[in-house]
Scaffold this active site. Sequence first.
Site, PDB file in Angstrom:
ATOM      1  N   GLY A 106      -5.972  -7.612   2.775  1.00 37.10           N
ATOM      2  CA  GLY A 106      -5.170  -8.693   3.356  1.00 37.10           C
ATOM      3  C   GLY A 106      -4.451  -9.552   2.328  1.00 37.10           C
ATOM      4  O   GLY A 106      -4.090 -10.687   2.626  1.00 37.10           O
ATOM      5  N   SER A 107      -4.207  -9.002   1.118  1.00 38.94           N
ATOM      6  CA  SER A 107      -3.491  -9.837   0.141  1.00 38.94           C
ATOM      7  C   SER A 107      -2.062 -10.099   0.608  1.00 38.94           C
ATOM      8  O   SER A 107      -1.515 -11.180   0.357  1.00 38.94           O
ATOM      9  CB  SER A 107      -3.527  -9.215  -1.260  1.00 38.94           C
ATOM     10  N   ASN A 108      -1.452  -9.148   1.295  1.00 40.20           N
ATOM     11  CA  ASN A 108      -0.115  -9.418   1.850  1.00 40.20           C
ATOM     12  C   ASN A 108      -0.185 -10.475   2.950  1.00 40.20           C
ATOM     13  O   ASN A 108       0.679 -11.352   3.021  1.00 40.20           O
ATOM     14  CB  ASN A 108       0.506  -8.129   2.411  1.00 40.20           C
ATOM     15  N   HIS A 123       5.205  -0.135   3.986  1.00 41.40           N
ATOM     16  CA  HIS A 123       4.617   1.100   3.465  1.00 41.40           C
ATOM     17  C   HIS A 123       4.785   1.115   1.947  1.00 41.40           C
ATOM     18  O   HIS A 123       5.866   0.820   1.452  1.00 41.40           O
ATOM     19  CB  HIS A 123       5.304   2.316   4.097  1.00 41.40           C
ATOM     20  N   ASP A 177       5.270   5.980  10.318  1.00 41.67           N
ATOM     21  CA  ASP A 177       6.198   5.829   9.189  1.00 41.67           C
ATOM     22  C   ASP A 177       7.595   6.392   9.421  1.00 41.67           C
ATOM     23  O   ASP A 177       8.290   6.751   8.473  1.00 41.67           O
ATOM     24  CB  ASP A 177       5.612   6.482   7.909  1.00 41.67           C
ATOM     25  N   GLU A 180       5.861  -6.099  -2.949  1.00 39.41           N
ATOM     26  CA  GLU A 180       5.514  -6.517  -1.577  1.00 39.41           C
ATOM     27  C   GLU A 180       5.486  -8.041  -1.469  1.00 39.41           C
ATOM     28  O   GLU A 180       6.027  -8.622  -0.527  1.00 39.41           O
ATOM     29  CB  GLU A 180       4.162  -5.916  -1.174  1.00 39.41           C
TER      30      GLU A 180
END
Length: 189
Positions: free
Chosen positions: A12-14, A103, A144, A173
């Site tokens: 969950g760093s994004n 992605h 995707d 990201e």
Amino acid sequence: MKRIVIFASGSGSNAENIHHYFSENDAIEISGFITNNKKAKVLERAKRLEIESAVFNRADFLEEAFLKHPLLKNIDLIVLAGFLWKVPDYLIAAYPNKIINIHPALLPKYGGKGMYGMNVHNAVVENKESETGITIHFVNKNYDEGAIIFQATTPVLKTDTPDDVVAKIHELEFEHFPKIIEKILLENE
Ligand code: GAR
């Protein structure tokens, strides 16, 4: 006020980075982080950040009643940030062009079932690619394959390990994903 919900299956760093980006923005709010994995680190992040979170299982996710989930109330955009389950058709139909995914490769390369996280970066290094990158795309019925919204690239050096590639991908990201989310929300106004 625009509302987004973030789906994540792992670290969950994004999700945290997106939360941070919008924390001072009065026009965009995050309803919470939602996960299919009760052990996901994203739950610890939600707790620390004092935002709502929820866990669901496969049976919950496959039922149309999931549309009534409190974290999906009045949502303008569903953001998949490291979410690993296929999105069911009813959810895609309920949110046309309102579900986006990130992605960690330059689709259509290194996409499809099984191509996530380290599997992607290992393959990129193994194939001696000279560059890789990120793809932000709309989610459709096939993994995707939805329309591409944005891509950014980064070089892969001969000496790069898969962990080096992860670091480069996260950097891209963190820089671009929140900005693209913001752009989509403003364009849909
Ligand atoms: C991200 O690099 C994201 O692009 C990737 O998982 C990572 C999650 O990191 N997504 C996929 O592989 C989806 N096929 P995070 O949990 O630290 O945000």
